[in-house]
Design a protein around this motif. Sequence first.
Motif, short mmCIF file in Angstrom:
data_model
loop_
_atom_site.label_atom_id
_atom_site.label_comp_id
_atom_site.label_asym_id
_atom_site.label_seq_id
_atom_site.Cartn_x
_atom_site.Cartn_y
_atom_site.Cartn_z
N MET A 38 -57.39 -60.56 -68.68
CA MET A 38 -58.54 -61.83 -68.92
C MET A 38 -58.95 -61.69 -67.40
O MET A 38 -58.54 -62.78 -66.44
N LEU A 40 -60.10 -65.05 -66.89
CA LEU A 40 -59.81 -66.69 -66.81
C LEU A 40 -58.39 -66.20 -65.50
O LEU A 40 -59.18 -67.22 -64.71
N TYR A 46 -66.84 -66.23 -63.06
CA TYR A 46 -66.70 -66.14 -64.82
C TYR A 46 -65.07 -67.44 -65.04
O TYR A 46 -66.44 -68.24 -65.71
N ILE A 50 -68.59 -70.40 -66.60
CA ILE A 50 -68.52 -69.36 -68.45
C ILE A 50 -67.46 -70.47 -68.88
O ILE A 50 -67.67 -70.81 -70.42
N ALA A 51 -66.58 -70.47 -68.33
CA ALA A 51 -65.63 -70.91 -69.66
C ALA A 51 -65.19 -72.36 -69.05
O ALA A 51 -64.66 -72.93 -70.26
N GLY A 52 -65.53 -72.71 -67.77
CA GLY A 52 -65.84 -73.82 -67.75
C GLY A 52 -64.49 -74.66 -66.72
O GLY A 52 -64.15 -75.83 -66.95
N TYR A 53 -63.58 -73.80 -66.55
CA TYR A 53 -62.43 -74.25 -64.83
C TYR A 53 -62.36 -74.92 -64.12
O TYR A 53 -64.11 -74.11 -63.87
N PHE A 57 -56.33 -69.86 -62.76
CA PHE A 57 -55.52 -69.80 -63.06
C PHE A 57 -54.36 -69.14 -63.21
O PHE A 57 -54.55 -68.03 -64.28
N ILE B 83 -71.34 -65.89 -76.28
CA ILE B 83 -70.69 -66.78 -75.53
C ILE B 83 -70.63 -68.46 -75.77
O ILE B 83 -70.16 -68.92 -74.77
N SER B 93 -65.41 -60.99 -76.46
CA SER B 93 -66.76 -62.19 -75.69
C SER B 93 -66.14 -62.94 -75.32
O SER B 93 -64.77 -63.03 -74.89
N SER B 94 -67.41 -64.01 -74.48
CA SER B 94 -66.16 -64.80 -73.78
C SER B 94 -65.05 -65.48 -74.83
O SER B 94 -64.94 -67.26 -74.14
N SER B 96 -63.03 -64.90 -76.37
CA SER B 96 -61.61 -65.09 -75.80
C SER B 96 -60.83 -66.15 -75.09
O SER B 96 -59.68 -66.25 -74.18
N ALA B 97 -61.77 -66.84 -74.29
CA ALA B 97 -61.74 -67.86 -73.02
C ALA B 97 -61.22 -68.99 -73.68
O ALA B 97 -60.38 -70.22 -72.85
N ARG B 98 -61.46 -69.41 -75.06
CA ARG B 98 -60.15 -70.29 -75.18
C ARG B 98 -59.45 -70.09 -76.44
O ARG B 98 -58.56 -70.62 -76.82
N ILE B 99 -58.92 -69.00 -75.81
CA ILE B 99 -57.90 -68.70 -76.37
C ILE B 99 -56.65 -68.97 -75.44
O ILE B 99 -56.63 -67.72 -74.45
N LEU B 100 -55.71 -69.25 -75.30
CA LEU B 100 -54.55 -69.13 -74.34
C LEU B 100 -52.91 -69.02 -75.25
O LEU B 100 -53.18 -69.10 -76.03
N LYS B 167 -62.57 -76.94 -76.19
CA LYS B 167 -63.25 -76.39 -75.46
C LYS B 167 -62.75 -75.89 -74.53
O LYS B 167 -60.99 -75.98 -74.89
N ALA B 168 -62.72 -75.80 -72.95
CA ALA B 168 -61.55 -75.46 -72.35
C ALA B 168 -61.12 -76.86 -71.66
O ALA B 168 -61.22 -78.05 -72.17
#
Lengths: 140, 172
Positions: A38, A40, A46, A50-53, A57, B83, B93-94, B96-100, B167-168
């Motif tokens: 991942m 992130l 990225y 893209i993710a806004g962090y 982490f 995204i 896709s991005s 996935s960035a929202r999946i934690l 969101k993040a």
Amino acid sequence: MALNVNTLKVGDTHEELVAENLSRTQIVQYAGASGDYMPLHTDEVYAREIAGYPGVFAHGMLSMGATGAMLTHWVGDGRLTKYSARFTRQVWPGDDLLAKATITNIINENGEVLAEMDVLTTNQDGQTVISGKATARIDT
Amino acid sequence: MAAFKFPVDASQIMLFARAVGDDNPIYHDSEYASGTETKGIIAPPTFVQASAQYDPNFPLRPTIGEPWFGSGKEATGTPKSDIQPKEKSEKKSSDSARILHAEQQYIYHKPIRPGDDLSVTTKRGKSWEKEGRRGGTMRFSETITEFRDTKGELVVTATSVGVTTGKAVSQD
């Protein structure tokens, strides 16, 4: 060395510093070992753009794995019967992680004696990053 | 229900233990390990995560010949249309960035050892929604993974709870 019912009591604790100044490289190392790539966790561009962090982490599972080391060092190798964790806060590069287990109950189940414990991992600011539970077989 | 094989070898156990910062010789020194209660090298408690390496459809590993959503020339390698955080698509896709990873649970039935040839099956568990303070509407879903040995006996049962955030996640 396993724990023994004759010397262990509810309220007993064990803690270890399981990460010190956590490096981005260790996060990359965990990505490679676990197969979880991942971005992130490994890709600063990225994560920010893209993710806004604020940046990359650590995988929650890196912290759970490091916390698991504290547990097995205490309860002994191959003694855990259950281990669970909730990831309550992100772990960032540079963080220190202090993992602690506290015995909450000692029970008999199917002819075995089990110690139940709460697990808590905090960062250098005292904020909880993992809150969990574990159960281990102990000697009688 | 997905199914695949997860062959366990000693080097993978050593690399995994190193990555979580555990220098316990039980994970790499067979001579030491043979003199202990486990009578040999075993895997650390969260080791089954490494089964992702063998999952043919694992989405968080670049697929050869396909664009990867991490950065390259640009900050992401997948098209802009993929995204938008608002899109609720399941595709790689991005989004996935929202999946934690929210929660993980293991039940240990027996130790994992080098040479084990585990069969892995996964199934969906419960799913639910919650209004979060830090990440908007949060959608939780549970995945249950069973690891069995060649006799068909359970070795580890793993339950993972993933959360998709709107969101993040803020740091406050």
